[in-house]
Every structure is written in structure tokens, then in C-alpha cells.
Design an enzyme around this catalytic site. Structure first.
Site, mmCIF file in Angstrom:
data_model
loop_
_atom_site.group_PDB
_atom_site.id
_atom_site.type_symbol
_atom_site.label_atom_id
_atom_site.label_comp_id
_atom_site.label_asym_id
_atom_site.label_seq_id
_atom_site.Cartn_x
_atom_site.Cartn_y
_atom_site.Cartn_z
ATOM 1 N N CYS A 54 -9.079 44.924 -0.200
ATOM 2 C CA CYS A 54 -9.948 45.531 -1.213
ATOM 3 C C CYS A 54 -11.218 44.717 -1.438
ATOM 4 C CB CYS A 54 -9.165 45.634 -2.520
ATOM 5 S SG CYS A 54 -10.164 46.113 -3.940
ATOM 6 N N TYR A 185 -18.082 54.478 -0.811
ATOM 7 C CA TYR A 185 -16.979 55.321 -1.278
ATOM 8 C C TYR A 185 -17.468 56.727 -1.596
ATOM 9 C CZ TYR A 185 -13.769 51.393 -1.505
ATOM 10 O OH TYR A 185 -12.959 50.345 -1.164
#
Length: 343
Positions: A54, A185
Site C-alpha cells: 500500500c 486510483y
């Protein structure tokens, strides 16, 4: 109830009518030097839970290394592959975190707020004595590491958020967050062509701006590494490996921009940056967890990672990576990235 979300398992996310948006952290308590919010800085009290996959969690890992907080703030690394209860500790003996004694990070969330309906995100800081989540505020955690945890910094720790430069750092970080950190994203999870094209153009417009800014300076703000560099790096290091293909951010590769590629390699080769990166975790997480984008779960063989160790020649621009401080020493042996995750 499922605690994992195929849309964005790295953090908090939501969808408006058309556009992907990232939610604010639900648990935003701060751990401060004066303990004003009930959580005082205290060596050994807290545990930082991350996934090396992440980018938001990787910021905290890099900051912790640079500041030398390893002996004061322990680290839990979650499995990059999640099940329906989200982040799990299946990398540890008995599938439990050895300090918190839990199998899933969601247990610390539930200890803090029973029935919390939101997603389970990293980075997360957990209070070891109570087992309760303290914060999952990925935007604030590293700033507090730099400014509130100073009593526990190693000798020679750099100033990652120097007060005279904070307005400029904040301005640069805001644009990078909107268009690059979160922009990839927005691009990858776009649900129609127009939304995708708008987000993708924003990514590369901002990357072009960053490239021009870095053409004659070694770091984003000032002549030392700051929080702004950390936040950009954790996206750049994933760009060619996952964002270019998996998220369709493919107008060009990072390696095709001479300035950004050299800048990213410069940071990667700086102690505290590249030695925290696990390309195996990164690739397996994105390609195997985001089944809505990659339903086969096939993880690509490429790209070739050997270029990360190539000379970058950025030292010719001057700058002092750690300012008046010094590089961090080797990280704790138990926290080192396995060979499978390194180029």
C-alpha cells in the site's frame, strides 16, 4: 459483513455519481507530545500496522525508518492478499500478530468501535495495552512522526517537515495528492470512458509539472528530502509495476521520463526508501486483490526491475539528502524485505 472492498483495499474510498473519491479517515485521533487527545507519544506503547503493498502505508514505513523510530514504534506487516475480513496477519506464526494477538486488523477496529461499518485501511496505529485502533489517518500520521515524535527521533534524524518550508510543502503535496497519489486510483477505478480520460490526463499533466520542477533541483521543496518527496516516491515506485498496466495510466512509463526516472532512482537508492519496498507484495496485491479490474488474478512477469540500481547522477544538482543529519542505519533484521521483493 465483508470488511474488504474490491474498489480500493489500500484505504478509504467511495463513489459519487461518476467520480471515485477517497473518504476522510474515520479514526483521526492524533498521538501528540502533550497527549492532548488522550494519546501521548510513548515508546513501546503503539504498533504500526502496514502493508508493504500500500502506498499510503509505505509513507509511514519510510518516515519511521528515516526518523529512527523502529525501537519506539513496533511494526506489523500484513499479508498483501486479503480475504473478506481485509488485512490479515497470515505472514506471522499461527496467523496471528505476535504483539497484538489478533488474526485480522479489523479486530482492532472493532475494539475501538463495535459494528464500525467502514472499510479496514492501512496504515493504522494500534494501542498495544488496550488493543484498540488509535488512528488510520494516513495524511496526518507521518506529519506527526516528524513533528510530535521528536523526543524519540534517532540522533541525526532529518527534519522532514521544516517549519519555514511548510506552506510550500503543503501546496506541492496537495497537487500531487489530488492528481498523482489519488489520481492513479481515479484512473484505475473509473467506470466510464470520459471519467477515465479526465483522470488519466490529470495524472500525466501533474507528472509533467513535477518533471519540469525537478529538472534543475534535486528535491521537490528546498535542498533536502521532505515529506513531499516521501509522498511522491511511494506512487512513483509503483508506477511502472502496477499503475501503468493495471490502472491504465499508460500515456508513458516512468522509465521514459529521464527526470522522473532519475529522481525516483535517487530516492530508491537513499537509505530508508528502497530498502522498504517489496515489489512482490506490490504486484501480488494489486493484480490479485482487485478482481474487478483483473478477474483472472494473473500477476505479470514484468517489468524488469534491475534499472532501479542504475546510476542516477542527480547528485550533480547538489542538495543534502538529510540536511544537517545523517542517513539511517540498517533496519531491524526482522523487518528487512525478503529477496523475492527486491530487484
Amino acid at each position: 459483513m465483508s470488511r474488504a472492498h474490491d474498489d480500493d483495499t489500500d484505504g478509504n474510498a467511495a463513489y459519487g455519481k461518476r467520480t471515485f473519491t477517497r473518504s476522510k479517515s474515520h479514526f483521526a485521533d492524533r498521538i501528540t507530545a502533550d497527549g492532548q487527545e488522550g494519546w501521548p507519544v510513548e515508546a513501546g506503547r503503539y504498533r504500526l500496522v502496514v502493508s508493504r503493498a500500500c502506498p499510503w502505508a509505505s509513507r509511514a514505513v519510510v518516515s519511521r525508518r528515516l526518523l529512527g523510530l523502529e525501537s519506539s514504534l513496533s511494526l506489523a506487516v500484513a499479508d498483501p492478499i486479503q480475504d473478506d475480513r481485509s488485512w490479515r496477519f497470515t505472514l506471522d506464526p499461527g496467523d496471528r500478530d505476535p504483539v497484538l494477538g489478533i488474526r485480522y486488523l479489523s479486530e482492532a477496529y472493532d475494539a475501538r468501535e463495535t459494528g464500525y461499518p467502514g472499510g479496514v485501511s492501512v496504515p493504522a496505529i494500534v494501542d498495544v495495552p488496550s488493543g484498540k485502533l488509535v488512528t488510520n489517518d494516513y495524511q496526518r500520521i507521518t506529519l506527526d512522526f516528524a513533528t510530535e515524535w521528536t523526543a524519540l527521533h534517532r540522533p541525526g534524524a532529518p527534519d522532514l517537515y521544516p517549519e519555514p518550508l511548510r506552506p510550500e510543502i503543503d501546496e506541492v503535496m496537495e497537487g500531487v495528492y489530488r492528481d498523482v497519489n489519488n489520481g492513479v486510483y481515479r484512473t484505475g477505478f473509473a467506470t466510464d470512458q470520459g471519467e477515465y480520460e479526465d483522470a488519466c490526463r490529470d495524472v500525466f499533466r501533474r507528472l509533467g509539472w513535477v518533471s519540469r520542477r525537478l529538472a534543475d533541483r534535486r528535491y521537490l521543496v528546498g535542498d533536502t528530502i521532505t515529506e513531499a518527496d516521501i509522498r511522491l516516491f511511494t506512487t512513483l515506485v509503483r508506477f511502472d509495476a502496477v499503475y501503468h498496466g493495471h490502472f491504465k495510466c499508460n500515456q508513458w512509463k516512468l522509465a521514459e521520463d529521464p527526470v522522473l526516472w532519475a529522481y525516483a532512482r535517487d530516492l530508491y537508492q537513499t537509505p530508508g526508501f528502497g530498502d522498504t519496498v517489496d515489489f512482490d507484495h506490490i504486484k501480488r496485491h494489486y493484480y490479485q486483490v482487485h478482481t474487478g479490474i483483473n478477474p483472472t488474478g494473473i500477476v505479470p512477469l514484468g517489468p524488469d526491475l534491475s534499472g532501479w540500481s542504475a546510476p542516477h547522477h542527480r547528485e550533480a544538482l547538489g542538495g543534502r539528502p538529510f540536511g544537517d543529519g545523517t542517513p539511517p542505519g540498517p533496519g531491524p533484521e526482522g523487518e528487512r524485505v525478503p529477496a523475492a521483493g527486491r530487484p
